[in-house]
Design a protein around this motif. Structure first.
Motif, PDB file in Angstrom:
ATOM      1  N   MET A 148       0.824  -1.204   0.000  1.00 19.39           N
ATOM      2  CA  MET A 148       0.000   0.000   0.000  1.00 19.39           C
ATOM      3  C   MET A 148       0.859   1.255   0.000  1.00 19.39           C
ATOM      4  O   MET A 148       1.997   1.235   0.458  1.00 19.39           O
ATOM      5  CB  MET A 148      -0.915   0.007   1.232  1.00 19.39           C
ATOM      6  CG  MET A 148      -1.908  -1.129   1.277  1.00 19.39           C
ATOM      7  SD  MET A 148      -2.820  -1.206   2.861  1.00 19.39           S
ATOM      8  CE  MET A 148      -3.610   0.408   2.893  1.00 19.39           C
ATOM      9  N   THR A 189      -3.251   5.031  -1.694  1.00 21.96           N
ATOM     10  CA  THR A 189      -4.229   3.934  -1.645  1.00 21.96           C
ATOM     11  C   THR A 189      -5.379   4.292  -0.718  1.00 21.96           C
ATOM     12  O   THR A 189      -6.536   3.948  -0.983  1.00 21.96           O
ATOM     13  CB  THR A 189      -3.566   2.638  -1.135  1.00 21.96           C
ATOM     14  OG1 THR A 189      -2.399   2.363  -1.900  1.00 21.96           O
ATOM     15  CG2 THR A 189      -4.525   1.455  -1.254  1.00 21.96           C
ATOM     16  N   VAL A 190      -5.075   4.991   0.351  1.00 22.49           N
ATOM     17  CA  VAL A 190      -6.084   5.350   1.348  1.00 22.49           C
ATOM     18  C   VAL A 190      -6.773   6.664   0.993  1.00 22.49           C
ATOM     19  O   VAL A 190      -7.984   6.810   1.168  1.00 22.49           O
ATOM     20  CB  VAL A 190      -5.450   5.447   2.751  1.00 22.49           C
ATOM     21  CG1 VAL A 190      -6.490   5.800   3.790  1.00 22.49           C
ATOM     22  CG2 VAL A 190      -4.759   4.133   3.108  1.00 22.49           C
ATOM     23  N   PRO A 193     -10.568   7.551  -2.873  1.00 19.05           N
ATOM     24  CA  PRO A 193     -11.713   6.733  -2.437  1.00 19.05           C
ATOM     25  C   PRO A 193     -11.908   5.460  -3.254  1.00 19.05           C
ATOM     26  O   PRO A 193     -12.357   4.439  -2.712  1.00 19.05           O
ATOM     27  CB  PRO A 193     -12.907   7.687  -2.590  1.00 19.05           C
ATOM     28  CG  PRO A 193     -12.444   8.769  -3.501  1.00 19.05           C
ATOM     29  CD  PRO A 193     -10.972   8.908  -3.306  1.00 19.05           C
ATOM     30  N   GLU A 219     -10.042  -2.410   0.417  1.00 16.25           N
ATOM     31  CA  GLU A 219     -10.967  -3.015   1.386  1.00 16.25           C
ATOM     32  C   GLU A 219     -11.559  -4.300   0.827  1.00 16.25           C
ATOM     33  O   GLU A 219     -11.626  -5.326   1.525  1.00 16.25           O
ATOM     34  CB  GLU A 219     -12.092  -2.032   1.725  1.00 16.25           C
ATOM     35  CG  GLU A 219     -11.698  -0.875   2.615  1.00 16.25           C
ATOM     36  CD  GLU A 219     -12.889   0.012   2.930  1.00 16.25           C
ATOM     37  OE1 GLU A 219     -13.982  -0.520   3.184  1.00 16.25           O
ATOM     38  OE2 GLU A 219     -12.732   1.252   2.908  1.00 16.25           O
ATOM     39  N   LEU A 249      -9.532   0.103   8.149  1.00 15.68           N
ATOM     40  CA  LEU A 249     -10.083  -0.232   6.831  1.00 15.68           C
ATOM     41  C   LEU A 249     -10.880  -1.528   6.843  1.00 15.68           C
ATOM     42  O   LEU A 249     -11.931  -1.627   6.200  1.00 15.68           O
ATOM     43  CB  LEU A 249      -8.948  -0.343   5.803  1.00 15.68           C
ATOM     44  CG  LEU A 249      -8.350   0.950   5.264  1.00 15.68           C
ATOM     45  CD1 LEU A 249      -7.149   0.633   4.386  1.00 15.68           C
ATOM     46  CD2 LEU A 249      -9.383   1.737   4.472  1.00 15.68           C
ATOM     47  N   SER A 267      -9.436   3.632  -4.839  1.00 16.73           N
ATOM     48  CA  SER A 267      -8.417   2.647  -4.461  1.00 16.73           C
ATOM     49  C   SER A 267      -8.628   2.171  -3.034  1.00 16.73           C
ATOM     50  O   SER A 267      -8.339   1.010  -2.705  1.00 16.73           O
ATOM     51  CB  SER A 267      -7.013   3.233  -4.638  1.00 16.73           C
ATOM     52  OG  SER A 267      -6.829   4.369  -3.820  1.00 16.73           O
ATOM     53  N   ARG A 268      -9.141   3.056  -2.161  1.00 15.15           N
ATOM     54  CA  ARG A 268      -9.430   2.647  -0.787  1.00 15.15           C
ATOM     55  C   ARG A 268     -10.511   1.566  -0.761  1.00 15.15           C
ATOM     56  O   ARG A 268     -10.388   0.574  -0.043  1.00 15.15           O
ATOM     57  CB  ARG A 268      -9.865   3.862   0.047  1.00 15.15           C
ATOM     58  CG  ARG A 268     -10.089   3.513   1.519  1.00 15.15           C
ATOM     59  CD  ARG A 268     -10.270   4.751   2.373  1.00 15.15           C
ATOM     60  NE  ARG A 268     -11.478   5.492   2.073  1.00 15.15           N
ATOM     61  CZ  ARG A 268     -11.528   6.691   1.508  1.00 15.15           C
ATOM     62  NH1 ARG A 268     -10.401   7.310   1.175  1.00 15.15           N
ATOM     63  NH2 ARG A 268     -12.668   7.301   1.275  1.00 15.15           N
ATOM     64  N   GLN A 269     -11.556   1.743  -1.548  1.00 21.84           N
ATOM     65  CA  GLN A 269     -12.601   0.728  -1.613  1.00 21.84           C
ATOM     66  C   GLN A 269     -12.069  -0.568  -2.213  1.00 21.84           C
ATOM     67  O   GLN A 269     -12.409  -1.669  -1.760  1.00 21.84           O
ATOM     68  CB  GLN A 269     -13.782   1.236  -2.448  1.00 21.84           C
ATOM     69  CG  GLN A 269     -14.983   0.290  -2.464  1.00 21.84           C
ATOM     70  CD  GLN A 269     -15.551   0.068  -1.076  1.00 21.84           C
ATOM     71  OE1 GLN A 269     -15.951   1.026  -0.405  1.00 21.84           O
ATOM     72  NE2 GLN A 269     -15.577  -1.177  -0.631  1.00 21.84           N
TER      73      GLN A 269
END
Length: 283
Positions: free
Chosen positions: A111, A115-116, A119, A126, A171, A121-123
């Motif tokens: 990561m 990545t965080v 939104p 997860e 996450l 890439s964060r999803q």
């Protein structure tokens, strides 16, 4: 054993962070294979008991530098990134081989801060974590140091794997984070320098007085995180609704001690913050 500690037995989704110093032989800086084998055995046994396990593992730069014969941690960013690229592959090879001996699949998740922040890439990450855990795979997480501007451009870096492990905890909705450190837990002062420093067993609230106890230094020449970083991680984890324990990684049995409810390490109690926003901790 306190009633509060007893509740740790019921935790179902657990993130465990191990630092570079806990993975290496102190004198040579090379991988401690017997210790890694024991770590893997403990994690697989926890998975076999029905728990979801995620490992956040440091060590890529340290492994890379010994592979190419560097005695000290490199200062140049490009050298750090090269060491990370070499070391991450070698570290995962070791993990994969030992996990396979216990009939368990491990997956690599690298990561970056983006990545965080992003939104989409964060999803995506997860979803990746959840699917891996559904498949009974143990994800092994690290920062993608070979492309992140490691420790220099803080806009792109998590700065340390203590913070990263807390972010992962948030996450994936984990209910326990265990930070394996080079000391037994949180003290009122650095116990290596002050013999009068007192151990803190349980923390119910992270306030300014507590934060001032953290020292932004590490006792190892292979790691980057100090107690200040661990207190930031504690704030992220506890406000996300997870308990967190700092305990000594020199004794890997402390993982089972924590999860079995024994008085091991410093326990930070969760206090979910309904206004918590993970992005606020990306600065």
């Amino acid at each position: 054993m306190s009633d509060i500690r007893e509740q740790l037995k019921d935790k179902k989704r657990i993130v465990i962070k191990i630092g570079s110093s806990s993975l290496m032989h102190e004198k040579t800086g090379r991988l401690n294979l017997s210790k890694i084998e024991k770590l893997v055995r403990i994690l697989v046994d926890l998975k076999n008991s029905g728990k979801d396990i995620v490992l956040v593992s440091s060590g890529a730069i340290a492994v890379g530098r010994t592979t190419i014969g560097l005695e000290e941690r490199p200062g140049d960013l490009s050298v750090k990134q090269a060491c990370a690229a070499i070391g991450q592959a070698k570290l995962m090879m070791v993990y994969q081989k030992i996990f396979a001996e216990y009939s368990t699949v491990a997956a690599q998740v690298l990561m970056t801060k983006n990545t965080v922040i992003n939104p989409i890439s964060r999803q995506n990450v997860e979803n990746t974590f959840n699917e891996l855990l559904n498949l009974s795979v143990i994800p092994i997480v690290n920062e993608n140091d070979s492309i992140s501007t490691y420790e220099i451009e803080k806009l792109q870096s998590f700065e340390d794997n203590d913070r990263l492990s807390a972010i992962v905890t948030s996450l994936i909705g984990a209910d326990l984070l265990i930070l394996l450190s080079d000391i037994d837990g949180l003290y009122t002062d650095d116990p290596n320098k002050n013999s009068n420093a007192k151990f803190i067993d349980i923390v119910s609230k992270i306030d300014a007085d507590l934060t001032s106890m953290g020292k932004a230094t590490s006792g190892s020449n292979v790691g980057t995180g100090g107690m200040a970083a661990k207190l930031v991680a504690a704030r992220i984890a506890t406000e996300s609704g997870a308990d967190m324990v700092i305990t000594n990684g020199n004794n890997l049995d402390n993982i089972n001690n924590v999860i079995s409810g024994k008085d091991t390490g410093t326990l930070f109690l969760n206090h979910r913050n309904n206004d918590f926003n993970l992005i606020d901790y990306m600065d």
